[in-house]
Structure formats: C-alpha cells, structure tokens
Scaffold this motif. Structure first.
Motif, short mmCIF file in Angstrom:
data_model
loop_
_atom_site.label_atom_id
_atom_site.label_comp_id
_atom_site.label_asym_id
_atom_site.label_seq_id
_atom_site.Cartn_x
_atom_site.Cartn_y
_atom_site.Cartn_z
N CYS A 236 41.00 40.06 40.95
CA CYS A 236 41.71 39.30 40.49
C CYS A 236 43.20 39.33 41.15
CB CYS A 236 42.11 39.89 38.80
SG CYS A 236 40.87 39.74 37.92
N ARG A 237 44.05 38.70 41.59
CA ARG A 237 45.24 38.24 42.10
C ARG A 237 46.53 38.57 41.04
NH1 ARG A 237 49.20 35.06 42.41
NH2 ARG A 237 48.97 33.70 41.56
N THR A 238 46.56 39.82 41.95
CA THR A 238 48.28 40.61 41.33
C THR A 238 49.14 39.71 41.87
OG1 THR A 238 48.39 42.51 42.12
CG2 THR A 238 47.32 42.30 39.97
N ASP A 239 50.54 39.46 41.09
CA ASP A 239 51.43 39.66 42.50
C ASP A 239 52.19 40.50 42.99
OD1 ASP A 239 51.96 36.64 41.56
OD2 ASP A 239 52.41 36.79 39.89
N ALA B 220 47.06 31.93 30.42
CA ALA B 220 45.79 32.00 31.93
C ALA B 220 46.03 32.46 33.26
CB ALA B 220 45.34 30.41 31.96
N ILE B 221 44.89 33.70 33.79
CA ILE B 221 46.56 34.47 35.11
C ILE B 221 45.05 34.73 35.69
CG2 ILE B 221 48.14 35.90 34.15
CD1 ILE B 221 46.29 38.07 34.07
N SER B 222 43.70 33.93 35.64
CA SER B 222 42.57 34.07 36.58
C SER B 222 41.84 35.21 36.44
CB SER B 222 43.08 33.48 37.67
OG SER B 222 43.56 32.05 38.24
N CYS B 223 42.08 36.21 35.43
CA CYS B 223 41.45 37.19 35.02
C CYS B 223 40.81 37.45 33.69
CB CYS B 223 42.45 38.14 35.41
SG CYS B 223 41.44 39.51 36.07
#
Length: 120
Positions: free
Chosen positions: A48-51, A77-80
């Motif tokens: 998962c991508r994190t900022d 939705a955060i793509s995780c």
C-alpha cells in the motif's frame, strides 16, 4: 422498510468528505501498538502507498442515528482495502457509547480519521 431504503440511499450517495463535521468523541480513540502493527504488516504485505513513510491516515465516514447509535461506517478509498475495512470497524467500535450527546439531532454523517504510525 422505508428506513432501510433511506439507509441504503444514504450509503450509496456520494459523500462530501470535506463537508462532514468531525465525529463528536466523548474521549478520543486510543489506537494500540497492536493496531499500529497490524496496519504496518498490511501496508508491507499489500504494498500500500503511504504519503509519509511510517504513517497512514484513514478517513472514515460514520452515520449516527437520532439515538446516538452507529448505523454504519464507510472508509474513504486509499488503495489499501484491508486497512480501509479495519479502520472502519475500529471507528465503529471506538464510537460505540463514546459520543457526546446530540440533543435533538437526527440521523447524521460525521467524519473521523484514524492515523496509524510505525517505525521502519
């Protein structure tokens, strides 16, 4: 039956996340080290991508009924997906019997953000 149809309509209508008032916590939720660890493992396993490295914030919309009960939670939705669902379930649990009184308030959407942190 009408109440169920209204709830279904409320869940499918797009949420204006920026317009949602903050969830009126009686006491702020306490995210435990185990919860942070679970999210860290999911982020790593699912890529998962994190900022920010070592941090993931998950916004959750919470529908509270006129009696102060939690009707539903909807993660943004955060793509995780596994972390989204986890945060939504945590928000529901944290909010149960932990909201300030809302005299005269009807059913209303609120927002909460759960932030998970860990070290690499």
């Amino acid at each position: 039956m009408i109440g169920l149809l209204l709830l279904a309509a409320a869940q499918t209508a797009p949420l204006d996340w920026d317009a949602l008032p903050p969830l009126p916590w009686r006491a702020p939720p306490l995210v435990t080290p185990e919860m942070h660890g679970f999210v860290q493992r999911e982020v790593t396993l699912r890529k998962c991508r994190t900022d920010k490295p070592g941090e993931l914030a998950v916004p959750v919309a919470v529908l509270v009924d006129e009696n102060g009960a939690i009707r539903t939670t909807v993660p943004r939705a955060i793509s995780c997906p596994s972390v989204e669902q986890y945060a939504a379930a945590l928000a529901a649990g944290f909010a149960r019997n932990n909201l300030l009184p809302r005299p005269g308030a009807g059913e209303q959407w609120y927002r909460a953000t759960l932030t998970f942190t860990w070290t690499k």
